[in-house]
Design an enzyme around this catalytic site. Structure first.
Site, short mmCIF file in Angstrom:
data_model
loop_
_atom_site.label_atom_id
_atom_site.label_comp_id
_atom_site.label_asym_id
_atom_site.label_seq_id
_atom_site.Cartn_x
_atom_site.Cartn_y
_atom_site.Cartn_z
N ARG A 250 -55.94 -62.08 -19.57
CA ARG A 250 -55.62 -61.33 -18.37
C ARG A 250 -54.57 -62.10 -17.57
NH1 ARG A 250 -57.50 -57.47 -20.39
NH2 ARG A 250 -59.12 -56.05 -19.59
N GLU A 279 -48.96 -55.21 -13.98
CA GLU A 279 -48.40 -54.70 -15.23
C GLU A 279 -47.85 -53.29 -15.00
OE1 GLU A 279 -51.56 -55.00 -18.09
OE2 GLU A 279 -51.27 -57.16 -18.35
N HIS A 298 -48.97 -55.73 -23.08
CA HIS A 298 -50.43 -55.59 -23.13
C HIS A 298 -50.84 -54.74 -24.33
CE1 HIS A 298 -54.27 -55.73 -20.45
NE2 HIS A 298 -54.58 -55.81 -21.73
#
Length: 335
Positions: A250, A279, A298
């Site tokens: 994370r 993000e 991601h």
């Protein structure tokens, strides 16, 4: 006559036209869901909020920014279970859902291999200058390979430090062992002697000891209050100047201002990031301008097979929750 299908809520139709990085569901996912449930798209709910009365389950995830479910729970009085698309639930207010009698689940185990594969891929790409090499090889003005201008660093026989030796960390260690790497790990608890022996892994009770010895540091720990900002100035000071940081966990685990400083001042050599905060990063963020950082959006678990397994796991939990049965993968609110 067959009983009518139960109804589940998922993200917007517009997002599904793109890829699931944005929170959408591609056709393969939708087909799997529709075998068991009627789907209420978020867009359709916004047009007709009364449709929320039909919903008994929801599929949620960190990428679904346009789906404001927590603020609209009153519109879903029959919602019994919300299944999270992924392992980490730091973005989910579990206490809030539980206070409404709604259970929360996640998708452990099914994505371990994919995330570990991606961690190794980022490590190799950073070490061997893969992105730079691609740019050079496809440069329309390049007519000759320069000699020794794209030298990388060895991964094999180097030292790897794994921060967070859970199931994903264990999978990373298995892969690193095949590269003849020396493996160190830092974790809340020491793994069993048998597990350590099988991986040739050494436990470092103090994070800074691991950082001082590691050529590569891979972050695979969950984001919790204890790991928030775990990597800051002091941690980067402790690392080798030749070290490469890989984060597939994370973004909030790393203080990004401290990371910028470490990368620009030469405290560490490179970083390879699948996750950031937020993000995506703002387009003018300093990290995006640095030549010694590579990014992926991601996507550590983003393989079709893995994502289908994740959807299947979510549906198992939704089916149990709607039926009033224990969830196979329930996430409980932290005290």
């Amino acid at each position: 006559m067959a009983a009518p299908k139960k109804c589940v809520l998922i993200t917007s139709k517009s997002a599904s036209l793109h890829n699931d990085i944005l929170g959408g569901y591609i056709d393969d996912y939708v087909g799997l869901i529709e075998k068991q449930y009627d789907i209420l798209w978020w867009d359709d709910f916004l047009k007709n909020p009364e449709l929320g009365l039909k919903v008994e389950g929801a599929l949620i995830g960190p990428g679904v920014r346009q789906m404001r479910l927590p603020e609209n729970l009153d519109k879903f009085p029959n919602l019994k279970v919300a299944a999270n698309f992924g392992v980490g639930t730091d973005h989910v207010n579990v206490k809030l859902y539980n206070s409404r009698g709604i259970k929360i689940s996640n998708t452990p185990n099914v994505l371990n291999n994919a995330v570990a594969d991606h961690a190794m891929g980022l490590m190799l790409a950073a070490a061997r200058n893969t992105v730079e090499g691609h740019k050079m090889a496809t440069d329309p003005n390049c007519t000759k390979w320069p000699n020794d201008t794209n030298l990388g660093v060895d991964v094999s026989e180097s030292t790897l430090g794994i921060v967070g030796m859970g199931k994903i960390g264990m999978k990373v260690a298995q892969r690193a062992k095949a590269f003849d790497m020396k493996i160190l790990y830092h974790n809340r608890t020491k793994r069993s002697d048998e597990e350590e022996k099988s991986l040739s892994a050494l436990f470092c009770p103090k994070l800074h000891n691991l950082l001082a010895e590691s050529d590569f540091v891979v972050i695979t720990c969950p984001h919790t209050p204890d790991t928030d900002g775990l990597f800051g100035d002091a941690e980067f000071d402790a690392m080798k100047k030749t070290a490469i940081l890989v984060n597939v966990a994370r973004g909030k685990i790393v203080n990004q201002d401290a990371l910028v400083c470490a990368l620009t001042s030469g405290k560490i050599y490179k970083a390879a990031l699948d996750v950031t905060y937020p993000e995506p990063l703002p387009r003018d963020h300093k990290l995006l301008t640095l030549p010694n950082v590579i990014f992926t959006p991601h996507v550590a678990s983003a393989t079709l097979r893995t994502r289908l397994k994740m959807i299947s796991c979510m549906l198992e939990n939704i089916t149990a929750g709607i039926a009033g049965l224990p969830l196979p993968n329930e996430v409980h609110a932290k005290e």
